[in-house]
Design a protein around this motif. Structure first.
Motif: not given
Length: 497
Positions: A181-188, A257-276
């Motif tokens: 995932f991306r580390q720079d430019g992200i504020l928690v 396990f982790n509970r996340v909202s829509p946009g979690f993978f887009q925010t961290l720029q973690t690639a989606m390999l299949a599905g949605r």
């Protein structure tokens, strides 16, 4: 424990160095000792006198070291503290600190001060007085113990230097790891609304409202809520039961396990390999859905594409209804950079029955930090005045996980360089004293047509022999120590030696 051992080795090298200097001084004082014994001084009294001189040196050194350690300890403790994990250590001086310091000062005196004292008093008064101050150790036989001390210093310093290089290499390997995932430019951002006393349904709605307001801030590229922020050391594990029914034979396999909202993978720029990804339809009351990573697919689906498969979650002797896998994400780190890829399950934050009373929002933005912080505070106040809002740069949170590795690399490097300097001083002292004692011999050699190059070669040969023996012994010690410390290193295996 490793740092304590490193500090102890440096103390050992310094003590050996001091012992070498005192041995040389003892040889120079043989005439004085012989005269004292000739007029009735006992050997025990002379040994006590020499040990008293050693304790005086140790006392001055311990006092200066105590003053220096007091300020350096505060710097060290400050370097161990993080924003999320502050550290407090009482650095007050009491009888335990004084006792420990006195012991550290006294033991080297007894161990390394006794040998020079014993040697200085092991003289025959008549022989010494006849030598007219020339000393009885002018030959090469008196250098045996000093050579051993120098070789030991070289070996130990090489071991410490190799250890420092290994820890530095381990830190570099960790810094080069692909976290997924991306580390720079992200504020928690953590927005706490527990004081509002909202019901479970209202918590979900309020979290969604906060997220919408944050996404509307100018300069925010993407934002998402996550119950667990990766790399913070937090997490939860549960049993995974594949299929819609049945129970596993024996102990059920476990996933993180982790509970996340829509946009979690887009925010961290973690690639989606299949599905949605999750969307606005994945709400409470709709079919349970989940996204898994490659580690999950490898462990539970034999490496196949798991999209469309179902599983259940075992929590505290209860089994949930089935979840359908709708997406496959790239592997990413969960607890720490050191960990091997592990199975991770992401569930929809909107489908959880017991939502948290705070919202951890990950914000990806290229806006100036001051503008972003101001915008988030304004959005929180618009949702409800007086909410508690805290900020942490995601990159800094990840770097805090490398605190131990950075500390080990820095301190082991400092100890290694200090040990090499001490060993070099010790080697210079022995060779310099050897040349001084052999001045008559060197003069005779030069009178018999030995040139300057031959004399230099004679001295360098003695130095080279000590270096070769010390480096060989140090290499063996370094290899053994590296194998012992392999568990603390990353990206390094013992067979690489």
């Amino acid at each position: 424990m490793v740092l304590l051992a490193l500090a102890g080795l440096v103390l050992l090298i310094a003590s050996a160095n001091l012992a070498n200097l005192m041995l040389a001084r003892a040889s120079a004082r043989e005439k004085e000792m012989g005269m004292r014994m000739a007029v009735g001084a006992s050997r025990g009294r002379l040994i006590r006198q020499l040990l008293a001189e050693s304790f005086l040196l140790a006392g001055i050194g311990a006092g200066l070291g105590g003053l220096l350690a007091r300020s350096l300890s505060q710097i060290l403790v400050a370097s161990l503290s993080t924003q999320n994990d502050p550290l407090f250590v009482d650095l007050g001086t009491d009888w335990r600190v004084l006792g420990f310091t006195a012991t550290l000062a006294g033991l080297p005196c007894i161990l390394f001060g006794l040998a020079p004292a014993w040697r200085a008093t092991s003289v025959t008064p008549g022989v010494v007085l006849k030598e007219s101050g020339r000393g009885t150790t002018g030959g090469r036989s008196g250098f045996g113990f000093r050579r051993i001390l120098v070789v030991s210093q070289i070996a130990l310093s090489l071991m410490l230097l190799v250890g420092a290089l290994l820890f530095a290499r381990s830190l570099n390997n960790l810094a080069m790891v692909d976290a997924g995932f991306r580390q720079d430019g992200i504020l928690v951002t953590d927005i706490d609304f527990s004081a509002l006393g909202l019901s479970n349904e209202r918590r979900l709605a309020f979290s969604s409202e906060l997220l919408s307001r944050v996404r509307a801030i100018p300069g925010v590229d993407s934002a998402a809520i996550a119950e667990i922020v990766p790399m913070t050391g937090n997490g939860e594990n549960h049993d995974v039961l594949m299929g819609t029914s049945g129970a596993p034979k024996g102990e059920a396999p476990v996933a993180s396990f982790n509970r996340v909202s829509p946009g979690f993978f887009q925010t961290l720029q973690t690639a989606m390999l299949a599905g949605r990804d999750f969307d606005e339809h994945d709400l409470k009351g709709s079919p349970n859905v989940a996204i898994v990573n490659e580690g999950f697919a490898r462990k539970f689906a034999n490496g196949r594409n798991p999209v469309g498969m179902t599983f259940r979650i075992g929590r505290l002797r209860t089994i949930t209804p089935p979840y359908e896998i709708i997406g496959l994400a790239k592997n990413s780190k969960y607890f720490a950079l050191r960990e091997a890829p592990q199975p991770i399950v992401y569930t929809s934050q909107a489908q959880y029955d017991h939502p948290d009373s705070d919202a951890q929002i990950l914000i990806r933005s290229n806006a100036p930090p001051a503008n972003l912080l101001s915008g988030v505070k304004s959005a929180a106040n618009q949702a409800h005045p007086g909410l508690d809002v805290t900020f942490s740069p995601f990159h800094k949170m990840v770097q805090d996980g490398l605190l131990r590795d950075r500390l080990m690399a820095a301190l082991s490097g400092f100890f290694g360089v200090l040990a090499v300097v001490l060993a070099a001083i010790g080697l210079y002292g022995v060779i310099s004293y050897m040349v001084e004692q052999r001045r008559n011999e060197i003069g005779i050699r030069m009178a018999l047509s030995a040139g300057q190059k031959k004399i230099i070669h004679l001295v360098l040969r003695e130095t080279g022999i000590l270096l070769l023996i010390g480096l060989t012994a140090g290499a063996v010690l370094a290899l053994a120590t590296a194998r012992t410390a392999a568990s603390m290193l990353f990206g390094w295996k013992p067979q690489m030696c």
